[in-house]
Design a protein around this motif. Structure first.
Motif, PDB file in Angstrom:
ATOM      1  N   LYS A 197       0.874  -1.165   0.000  1.00 50.24           N
ATOM      2  CA  LYS A 197       0.000   0.000   0.000  1.00 50.24           C
ATOM      3  C   LYS A 197       0.914   1.218   0.000  1.00 50.24           C
ATOM      4  O   LYS A 197       1.444   1.623   1.042  1.00 50.24           O
ATOM      5  CB  LYS A 197      -0.903  -0.005   1.226  1.00 50.24           C
ATOM      6  CG  LYS A 197      -1.939   1.104   1.223  1.00 50.24           C
ATOM      7  CD  LYS A 197      -2.847   1.016   2.444  1.00 50.24           C
ATOM      8  CE  LYS A 197      -3.892   2.131   2.416  1.00 50.24           C
ATOM      9  NZ  LYS A 197      -4.773   2.071   3.607  1.00 50.24           N
ATOM     10  N   TRP A 198       1.069   1.797  -1.180  1.00 47.73           N
ATOM     11  CA  TRP A 198       2.125   2.779  -1.406  1.00 47.73           C
ATOM     12  C   TRP A 198       1.509   4.081  -1.882  1.00 47.73           C
ATOM     13  O   TRP A 198       0.623   4.090  -2.747  1.00 47.73           O
ATOM     14  CB  TRP A 198       3.122   2.225  -2.424  1.00 47.73           C
ATOM     15  CG  TRP A 198       4.309   3.077  -2.687  1.00 47.73           C
ATOM     16  CD1 TRP A 198       5.102   3.686  -1.781  1.00 47.73           C
ATOM     17  CD2 TRP A 198       4.839   3.395  -3.971  1.00 47.73           C
ATOM     18  NE1 TRP A 198       6.119   4.373  -2.402  1.00 47.73           N
ATOM     19  CE2 TRP A 198       5.970   4.205  -3.750  1.00 47.73           C
ATOM     20  CE3 TRP A 198       4.485   3.063  -5.278  1.00 47.73           C
ATOM     21  CZ2 TRP A 198       6.743   4.704  -4.802  1.00 47.73           C
ATOM     22  CZ3 TRP A 198       5.247   3.547  -6.320  1.00 47.73           C
ATOM     23  CH2 TRP A 198       6.363   4.355  -6.076  1.00 47.73           C
ATOM     24  N   GLN A 199       2.023   5.191  -1.379  1.00 48.72           N
ATOM     25  CA  GLN A 199       1.486   6.509  -1.724  1.00 48.72           C
ATOM     26  C   GLN A 199       2.194   7.145  -2.924  1.00 48.72           C
ATOM     27  O   GLN A 199       1.855   8.254  -3.308  1.00 48.72           O
ATOM     28  CB  GLN A 199       1.598   7.449  -0.520  1.00 48.72           C
ATOM     29  CG  GLN A 199       0.873   6.935   0.711  1.00 48.72           C
ATOM     30  CD  GLN A 199      -0.608   6.776   0.476  1.00 48.72           C
ATOM     31  OE1 GLN A 199      -1.241   7.593  -0.195  1.00 48.72           O
ATOM     32  NE2 GLN A 199      -1.194   5.700   1.002  1.00 48.72           N
ATOM     33  N   GLY A 200       3.191   6.485  -3.464  1.00 48.45           N
ATOM     34  CA  GLY A 200       3.858   6.998  -4.657  1.00 48.45           C
ATOM     35  C   GLY A 200       5.156   7.706  -4.394  1.00 48.45           C
ATOM     36  O   GLY A 200       5.816   8.145  -5.340  1.00 48.45           O
ATOM     37  N   TYR A 201       5.572   7.843  -3.162  1.00 49.05           N
ATOM     38  CA  TYR A 201       6.851   8.490  -2.849  1.00 49.05           C
ATOM     39  C   TYR A 201       7.486   7.761  -1.669  1.00 49.05           C
ATOM     40  O   TYR A 201       6.803   7.197  -0.812  1.00 49.05           O
ATOM     41  CB  TYR A 201       6.646   9.973  -2.509  1.00 49.05           C
ATOM     42  CG  TYR A 201       5.671  10.234  -1.389  1.00 49.05           C
ATOM     43  CD1 TYR A 201       6.077  10.236  -0.046  1.00 49.05           C
ATOM     44  CD2 TYR A 201       4.326  10.444  -1.663  1.00 49.05           C
ATOM     45  CE1 TYR A 201       5.176  10.456   0.983  1.00 49.05           C
ATOM     46  CE2 TYR A 201       3.410  10.660  -0.642  1.00 49.05           C
ATOM     47  CZ  TYR A 201       3.850  10.667   0.677  1.00 49.05           C
ATOM     48  OH  TYR A 201       2.951  10.876   1.689  1.00 49.05           O
ATOM     49  N   GLY A 202       8.809   7.763  -1.672  1.00 51.32           N
ATOM     50  CA  GLY A 202       9.524   7.054  -0.625  1.00 51.32           C
ATOM     51  C   GLY A 202       9.514   5.554  -0.851  1.00 51.32           C
ATOM     52  O   GLY A 202       8.871   5.032  -1.773  1.00 51.32           O
ATOM     53  N   ALA A 203      10.230   4.857  -0.023  1.00 52.64           N
ATOM     54  CA  ALA A 203      10.278   3.400  -0.128  1.00 52.64           C
ATOM     55  C   ALA A 203       8.994   2.790   0.414  1.00 52.64           C
ATOM     56  O   ALA A 203       8.495   3.206   1.467  1.00 52.64           O
ATOM     57  CB  ALA A 203      11.478   2.870   0.649  1.00 52.64           C
ATOM     58  N   GLY A 248      -5.863   4.317  -8.859  1.00 49.27           N
ATOM     59  CA  GLY A 248      -4.467   4.282  -8.473  1.00 49.27           C
ATOM     60  C   GLY A 248      -3.896   5.661  -8.247  1.00 49.27           C
ATOM     61  O   GLY A 248      -3.843   6.166  -7.124  1.00 49.27           O
ATOM     62  N   ARG A 249      -3.502   6.317  -9.303  1.00 48.64           N
ATOM     63  CA  ARG A 249      -2.863   7.625  -9.172  1.00 48.64           C
ATOM     64  C   ARG A 249      -3.806   8.678  -8.611  1.00 48.64           C
ATOM     65  O   ARG A 249      -3.457   9.403  -7.671  1.00 48.64           O
ATOM     66  CB  ARG A 249      -2.354   8.090 -10.545  1.00 48.64           C
ATOM     67  CG  ARG A 249      -1.512   9.338 -10.498  1.00 48.64           C
ATOM     68  CD  ARG A 249      -1.328   9.922 -11.872  1.00 48.64           C
ATOM     69  NE  ARG A 249      -2.587  10.441 -12.412  1.00 48.64           N
ATOM     70  CZ  ARG A 249      -2.706  11.005 -13.602  1.00 48.64           C
ATOM     71  NH1 ARG A 249      -1.673  11.096 -14.393  1.00 48.64           N
ATOM     72  NH2 ARG A 249      -3.896  11.466 -14.008  1.00 48.64           N
ATOM     73  N   ASN A 250      -5.006   8.772  -9.174  1.00 43.46           N
ATOM     74  CA  ASN A 250      -5.924   9.821  -8.729  1.00 43.46           C
ATOM     75  C   ASN A 250      -6.447   9.595  -7.315  1.00 43.46           C
ATOM     76  O   ASN A 250      -6.926  10.538  -6.676  1.00 43.46           O
ATOM     77  CB  ASN A 250      -7.100   9.932  -9.704  1.00 43.46           C
ATOM     78  CG  ASN A 250      -6.654  10.383 -11.079  1.00 43.46           C
ATOM     79  OD1 ASN A 250      -5.561  10.931 -11.242  1.00 43.46           O
ATOM     80  ND2 ASN A 250      -7.490  10.169 -12.083  1.00 43.46           N
ATOM     81  N   GLY A 279       0.148   1.687  -5.068  1.00 44.92           N
ATOM     82  CA  GLY A 279       0.319   0.250  -4.976  1.00 44.92           C
ATOM     83  C   GLY A 279      -0.831  -0.497  -5.626  1.00 44.92           C
ATOM     84  O   GLY A 279      -0.627  -1.468  -6.364  1.00 44.92           O
ATOM     85  N   TYR A 280      -2.052  -0.035  -5.377  1.00 43.49           N
ATOM     86  CA  TYR A 280      -3.227  -0.662  -6.001  1.00 43.49           C
ATOM     87  C   TYR A 280      -3.210  -0.443  -7.506  1.00 43.49           C
ATOM     88  O   TYR A 280      -3.545  -1.343  -8.275  1.00 43.49           O
ATOM     89  CB  TYR A 280      -4.497  -0.080  -5.392  1.00 43.49           C
ATOM     90  CG  TYR A 280      -5.764  -0.740  -5.874  1.00 43.49           C
ATOM     91  CD1 TYR A 280      -6.146  -1.980  -5.379  1.00 43.49           C
ATOM     92  CD2 TYR A 280      -6.579  -0.121  -6.814  1.00 43.49           C
ATOM     93  CE1 TYR A 280      -7.309  -2.596  -5.815  1.00 43.49           C
ATOM     94  CE2 TYR A 280      -7.747  -0.720  -7.259  1.00 43.49           C
ATOM     95  CZ  TYR A 280      -8.102  -1.959  -6.756  1.00 43.49           C
ATOM     96  OH  TYR A 280      -9.259  -2.566  -7.190  1.00 43.49           O
TER      97      TYR A 280
END
Length: 343
Positions: free
Chosen positions: A80-86, A297-299, A304-305
């Motif tokens: 579950k990733w927000q798009g920045y960082g590891a 996803g992006r929006n 991650g999804y």
């Protein structure tokens, strides 16, 4: 009178025989054989270097822009990733479970399936008919070919913007219907869920049918004229010639076009996103797997999804491509293999 015979040097026969054994058939010396053995590895190395130099840049581009992004998408899809960082919030297969249990995703699957089947049934026959007509010697054939092919080379942004303006409730299409006395046919072509998907199919067919026509024309040019002349001498009519000669020989081109059309329909994104956007597309029933991926996803800030959805799209496209190649393109690819490659 006795005739003297000069004595033969001892071991001469053995030397002569040994010489024959060493030279071998055709007088090939051991040094020549050794030279041949040295030349073959050099030639192999040179051939491999040439292949590496020629295929190396394309291989690097393919790995960097295809294989690596797919691998990274598969990796991020487990988080579950927000798009920045590891990524640190590992969720395993939860993203994939949500995808296959989400009714919205099942809905976009049906939309993509409709586009795939509709494109094959609409674009294919029309393109074949147009290609057969444009393959004849008619006046203005070159201009007609250009006009048919022009929509394909126009940017998707221009096509989407133009059609969205013309098909709006106060657009040119409804105004034209009103002007010619067909005001009863006025409709909300983009927002009505009952007809929006048909509107999308019509726009796709208008844009991409030119590519199919040009592809079929190229296939028709490769058919020998002698076959048509022989069929005419045997008394075959025009439609008999097309059914018995043209279409079978055009089969490989049709199958290749169908494959490209299927893959393109599965990955359809730009026209839908430009004309309908992420919100109207879902309510109008025109959203696709690609628009679902971007919207969820992006929006939505859940990269991650979105990566998990991208992996699913990739696997669906890959599975269909492999099945199509195995059962449809097999006859075409089998004829292209050399005898050495088939061993």
């Amino acid at each position: 009178m006795a005739t003297s015979v000069a004595p033969r040097p001892s071991g001469s026969s053995e030397l002569t025989g040994a010489g024959k054994d060493l030279t071998g058939a055709g007088g090939t010396t051991p040094s020549a054989l050794a030279g041949r053995g040295r030349k073959k590895p050099v030639a192999d190395v040179r051939k491999r270097v040439e292949i590496a130099l020629l295929a190396g840049p394309a291989t690097i581009m393919f790995v960097g822009f295809v294989i690596l992004p797919v691998a990274l998408a598969a990796y991020y899809g487990f988080y579950k990733w927000q798009g920045y960082g590891a990524p640190t919030d590992f969720v395993g297969l939860d993203n994939y479970k949500i995808i296959f249990t989400d009714p919205d995703f099942r809905g976009v699957l049906t939309h993509n399936a409709f586009i795939v089947i509709g494109s094959l049934l609409v674009q294919g026959p029309i393109a074949i008919i147009l290609a057969l007509l444009l393959n004849q010697r008619i006046r203005g054939r070159g201009l007609i070919r250009v006009l048919i092919f022009v929509p394909y080379v126009i940017s998707e942004v221009i096509v989407g913007t133009g059609w969205s303006l013309m098909l709006s409730t106060s657009g040119a299409v409804n105004d034209l219907l009103q002007a010619i006395g067909l005001g009863a046919l006025r409709n909300d072509w983009l927002s009505n869920p009952d007809i929006a998907i048909w509107t999308l199919l019509a726009i796709i067919s208008w844009k991409y049918i030119g590519f199919a026509v040009i592809l079929f024309l190229a296939g028709l040019q490769s058919i020998p004229e002698e076959l048509f002349e022989a069929a005419q001498l045997d008394g075959a009519g025009y439609w008999q010639i097309q059914r018995r000669i043209t279409l079978p020989l055009l089969g490989p081109t049709i199958r290749i076009w169908a494959f490209l059309s299927i893959i393109g329909s599965l990955q359809l994104f730009d026209l839908v996103y430009i004309i309908w956007g992420q919100y109207i597309a879902s309510t109008a029933g025109t959203s696709t797997m690609a628009t679902y991926m971007v919207a969820n996803g992006r929006n939505s800030g859940n990269y991650g999804y979105g990566n998990a959805v991208a992996v699913v799209i990739f696997l669906i496209s890959l599975a269909i491509a492999l099945v199509y190649q195995r059962f449809v393109l097999r006859r075409d690819t089998a004829g292209a293999l050399t005898e050495k490659a088939t061993r």
